[in-house]
Scaffold this motif. Sequence first.
Motif, PDB file in Angstrom:
ATOM      1  N   ASN A 265       0.809  -1.223   0.000  1.00 14.29           N
ATOM      2  CA  ASN A 265       0.000   0.000   0.000  1.00 14.29           C
ATOM      3  C   ASN A 265       0.843   1.275   0.000  1.00 14.29           C
ATOM      4  OD1 ASN A 265      -3.058  -0.711   0.285  1.00 14.29           O
ATOM      5  ND2 ASN A 265      -1.982  -2.171   1.582  1.00 14.29           N
ATOM      6  N   GLY A 266       2.119   1.119  -0.364  1.00 14.90           N
ATOM      7  CA  GLY A 266       2.974   2.302  -0.529  1.00 14.90           C
ATOM      8  C   GLY A 266       3.704   2.730   0.724  1.00 14.90           C
ATOM      9  N   GLY A 267       3.657   1.906   1.784  1.00 15.79           N
ATOM     10  CA  GLY A 267       4.358   2.263   3.025  1.00 15.79           C
ATOM     11  C   GLY A 267       5.831   1.871   2.974  1.00 15.79           C
ATOM     12  N   VAL A 268       6.646   2.559   3.769  1.00 13.11           N
ATOM     13  CA  VAL A 268       8.079   2.248   3.835  1.00 13.11           C
ATOM     14  C   VAL A 268       8.382   1.781   5.255  1.00 13.11           C
ATOM     15  CG1 VAL A 268      10.414   3.186   3.609  1.00 13.11           C
ATOM     16  CG2 VAL A 268       8.601   3.996   2.088  1.00 13.11           C
ATOM     17  N   ILE A 269       9.039   0.620   5.364  1.00 15.78           N
ATOM     18  CA  ILE A 269       9.370   0.054   6.683  1.00 15.78           C
ATOM     19  C   ILE A 269      10.704   0.645   7.131  1.00 15.78           C
ATOM     20  CG2 ILE A 269       9.805  -2.081   7.970  1.00 15.78           C
ATOM     21  CD1 ILE A 269       7.050  -2.283   6.893  1.00 15.78           C
ATOM     22  N   THR A 270      10.715   1.308   8.277  1.00 22.71           N
ATOM     23  CA  THR A 270      11.974   1.839   8.844  1.00 22.71           C
ATOM     24  C   THR A 270      12.131   1.281  10.263  1.00 22.71           C
ATOM     25  OG1 THR A 270      10.824   3.729   9.797  1.00 22.71           O
ATOM     26  CG2 THR A 270      11.691   4.014   7.556  1.00 22.71           C
ATOM     27  N   ASN A 271      13.255   1.617  10.888  1.00 25.42           N
ATOM     28  CA  ASN A 271      13.493   1.149  12.269  1.00 25.42           C
ATOM     29  C   ASN A 271      12.508   1.768  13.258  1.00 25.42           C
ATOM     30  OD1 ASN A 271      15.559  -0.478  11.463  1.00 25.42           O
ATOM     31  ND2 ASN A 271      17.157   1.073  11.791  1.00 25.42           N
ATOM     32  N   ALA A 272      11.897   2.893  12.860  1.00 24.44           N
ATOM     33  CA  ALA A 272      10.940   3.563  13.751  1.00 24.44           C
ATOM     34  C   ALA A 272       9.651   2.741  13.902  1.00 24.44           C
ATOM     35  CB  ALA A 272      10.603   4.942  13.200  1.00 24.44           C
ATOM     36  N   LEU A 273       9.402   1.832  12.940  1.00 23.82           N
ATOM     37  CA  LEU A 273       8.176   1.028  12.967  1.00 23.82           C
ATOM     38  C   LEU A 273       8.455  -0.324  13.624  1.00 23.82           C
ATOM     39  CD1 LEU A 273       5.209   0.621  12.104  1.00 23.82           C
ATOM     40  CD2 LEU A 273       6.026  -0.248   9.946  1.00 23.82           C
ATOM     41  N   ASN A 274       7.894  -0.542  14.784  1.00 21.78           N
ATOM     42  CA  ASN A 274       8.148  -1.784  15.528  1.00 21.78           C
ATOM     43  C   ASN A 274       7.157  -2.870  15.076  1.00 21.78           C
ATOM     44  OD1 ASN A 274       8.578  -3.796  17.368  1.00 21.78           O
ATOM     45  ND2 ASN A 274       8.702  -2.434  19.137  1.00 21.78           N
ATOM     46  N   VAL A 275       7.571  -3.666  14.071  1.00 24.24           N
ATOM     47  CA  VAL A 275       6.675  -4.689  13.509  1.00 24.24           C
ATOM     48  C   VAL A 275       6.412  -5.795  14.527  1.00 24.24           C
ATOM     49  CG1 VAL A 275       6.309  -6.314  11.610  1.00 24.24           C
ATOM     50  CG2 VAL A 275       7.498  -4.184  11.176  1.00 24.24           C
ATOM     51  N   SER A 276       7.411  -6.107  15.355  1.00 24.35           N
ATOM     52  CA  SER A 276       7.250  -7.155  16.363  1.00 24.35           C
ATOM     53  C   SER A 276       6.139  -6.778  17.346  1.00 24.35           C
ATOM     54  CB  SER A 276       8.567  -7.348  17.106  1.00 24.35           C
ATOM     55  OG  SER A 276       8.368  -8.182  18.209  1.00 24.35           O
ATOM     56  N   CYS A 277       6.117  -5.500  17.726  1.00 27.73           N
ATOM     57  CA  CYS A 277       5.084  -5.003  18.648  1.00 27.73           C
ATOM     58  C   CYS A 277       3.710  -5.098  17.979  1.00 27.73           C
ATOM     59  CB  CYS A 277       5.410  -3.566  19.022  1.00 27.73           C
ATOM     60  SG  CYS A 277       3.998  -2.622  19.590  1.00 27.73           S
ATOM     61  N   LEU A 278       3.629  -4.703  16.696  1.00 30.36           N
ATOM     62  CA  LEU A 278       2.368  -4.785  15.953  1.00 30.36           C
ATOM     63  C   LEU A 278       1.863  -6.217  15.910  1.00 30.36           C
ATOM     64  CD1 LEU A 278       2.658  -2.497  12.784  1.00 30.36           C
ATOM     65  CD2 LEU A 278       0.958  -2.355  14.577  1.00 30.36           C
ATOM     66  N   ALA A 279       2.773  -7.153  15.618  1.00 31.84           N
ATOM     67  CA  ALA A 279       2.404  -8.567  15.497  1.00 31.84           C
ATOM     68  C   ALA A 279       1.888  -9.100  16.831  1.00 31.84           C
ATOM     69  CB  ALA A 279       3.606  -9.379  15.023  1.00 31.84           C
ATOM     70  N   LYS A 280       2.500  -8.659  17.920  1.00 32.81           N
ATOM     71  CA  LYS A 280       2.109  -9.151  19.252  1.00 32.81           C
ATOM     72  C   LYS A 280       0.735  -8.600  19.646  1.00 32.81           C
ATOM     73  CE  LYS A 280       3.265 -11.608  22.793  1.00 32.81           C
ATOM     74  NZ  LYS A 280       3.031 -13.023  22.551  1.00 32.81           N
ATOM     75  N   VAL A 281       0.566  -7.290  19.393  1.00 30.90           N
ATOM     76  CA  VAL A 281      -0.663  -6.618  19.828  1.00 30.90           C
ATOM     77  C   VAL A 281      -1.880  -7.084  19.022  1.00 30.90           C
ATOM     78  CG1 VAL A 281      -1.805  -4.351  19.928  1.00 30.90           C
ATOM     79  CG2 VAL A 281       0.515  -4.615  20.763  1.00 30.90           C
ATOM     80  N   THR A 282      -1.640  -7.480  17.771  1.00 33.45           N
ATOM     81  CA  THR A 282      -2.780  -7.809  16.897  1.00 33.45           C
ATOM     82  C   THR A 282      -3.143  -9.286  16.921  1.00 33.45           C
ATOM     83  OG1 THR A 282      -1.223  -7.925  15.038  1.00 33.45           O
ATOM     84  CG2 THR A 282      -2.473  -5.890  15.299  1.00 33.45           C
ATOM     85  N   ASP A 283      -2.848  -9.960  18.033  1.00 30.98           N
ATOM     86  CA  ASP A 283      -3.272 -11.357  18.177  1.00 30.98           C
ATOM     87  C   ASP A 283      -4.807 -11.401  18.183  1.00 30.98           C
ATOM     88  OD1 ASP A 283      -3.354 -14.029  18.591  1.00 30.98           O
ATOM     89  OD2 ASP A 283      -2.941 -13.929  20.739  1.00 30.98           O
ATOM     90  N   GLY A 284      -5.388 -12.207  17.291  1.00 22.90           N
ATOM     91  CA  GLY A 284      -6.848 -12.291  17.236  1.00 22.90           C
ATOM     92  C   GLY A 284      -7.438 -11.529  16.069  1.00 22.90           C
ATOM     93  N   PHE A 285      -6.657 -10.602  15.500  1.00 22.65           N
ATOM     94  CA  PHE A 285      -7.157  -9.865  14.334  1.00 22.65           C
ATOM     95  C   PHE A 285      -6.846 -10.642  13.058  1.00 22.65           C
ATOM     96  CE2 PHE A 285      -6.848  -6.549  17.536  1.00 22.65           C
ATOM     97  CZ  PHE A 285      -8.039  -5.871  17.338  1.00 22.65           C
ATOM     98  N   THR A 286      -7.708 -10.510  12.063  1.00 19.98           N
ATOM     99  CA  THR A 286      -7.537 -11.277  10.819  1.00 19.98           C
ATOM    100  C   THR A 286      -6.819 -10.431   9.770  1.00 19.98           C
ATOM    101  OG1 THR A 286      -9.627 -10.507   9.901  1.00 19.98           O
ATOM    102  CG2 THR A 286      -9.707 -12.501  11.249  1.00 19.98           C
ATOM    103  N   GLN A 287      -6.507 -11.101   8.633  1.00 21.39           N
ATOM    104  CA  GLN A 287      -5.846 -10.379   7.535  1.00 21.39           C
ATOM    105  C   GLN A 287      -6.704  -9.210   7.067  1.00 21.39           C
ATOM    106  OE1 GLN A 287      -6.381 -13.662   7.879  1.00 21.39           O
ATOM    107  NE2 GLN A 287      -5.194 -14.870   6.429  1.00 21.39           N
TER     108      GLN A 287
END
Length: 392
Positions: A322-344
């Motif tokens: 969707n045009g986003g850029v992944i940088t070190n400022a974006l904590n993907v691990s935190c996102l993955a942990k917090v979104t337990d239970g959410f679907t694609q």
Amino acid sequence: DLWKNKDESWNFPQDYDPELIKQEKRKELESEIRVQVDELMRQELKNLKLAVDREKEYPVKEAKKKGGKKEKKGKKGRKGKRGKDKDLTADRTIESLYKELVEEGLLIQALKVNLCDYIGEYSYLGTTLRQVSIEPMPSLLDVRQLIALYGILPLGSAAVHEKAPLVKSLLLAGPSGVGKKMLVHAICTETGANLFNLSAANIAGKYPGKNGLQMMLHVVVKVARELQPSVVWIGDTEKTFYKKVPSTERMIEPKRLKKQLPKILRLLKPDDRILIVGTTQRPFDAELRSFCKVYQKIILVPRPDYASRFGKVLWKQIIQLNGGVITNALNVSCLAKVTDGFTQGHIVEAVKGVLTDRRIRQQTYKPLMAVEFIAKLTSMSPVYQEEEESFK
């Protein structure tokens, strides 16, 4: 005793004899394997008994139903049967029938989606969990593999269809937003199949009456057979098998196809490359016995696990698409942990909500942060443990 009559012409340097060691070890191994084999055999025997009992039940009930009427049938019964096989549209071309189905919205264009677009990760803890008698949830890649085995390979290749076990119907069950419709479209894209939509909402008001329904199914099966491979998709298929129809849905007659689906399955010959695919978010609303009779294979499509949400998988791919850029400022691990239970579906919605044109342009001096996505997710309700258990 051991060495006296032994032919050792091959053993000039007088090394150890590997065969002797193997013989000793074989006995140990055999006793270990025997325990496992016995356990498997017991399980297999149990399954066979269940299958035999099930087969015994059905014919007895069928015989009871037919019992009284058998004698009276005679010649008349035969005549009726011939009439049933009659082609109701013998005077029409396939092109005209195809056109009619397209105009009625029963033959739709499949979206261009490949199976590899259904992203996910394997469950690497599966074996460990099984060792402590916990049956793990299927992973997204397990689902993808089953779709290829039961859907894509037999439909796409006549040779595979001939040799593989015959699967006429497939049910994809899972919460909203896990990609069930996407998988249906992926089957059609990968195999070049025609997609027929016989969902309760889609056939409402079309081909009314009993004769109309017969004509509709006859045309669908005839065109599907002529232009195979074909996929007949029944969305929200639990509605066809409702225990009790809600008053709000009585107008659309959701149970129109209930008695017809087993007949369609009987009409499909072994060499027909036609697959009936049902998708459902609420299988527990259906009357389960007839529901499970129609669908030979039931695939549970789960919500994504941590491995699928993390890494280079869901969050990263969807943000980048969707045009986003992944940088070190974006904590993907935190996102993955917090979104337990959410679907694609939830993740895609959140990403699209955050990544507006303006936000994409701002990324150079204001990199993306996890908080932005989490704020979007707070208004959505996840898949709770209880719902997952009821799906299991």
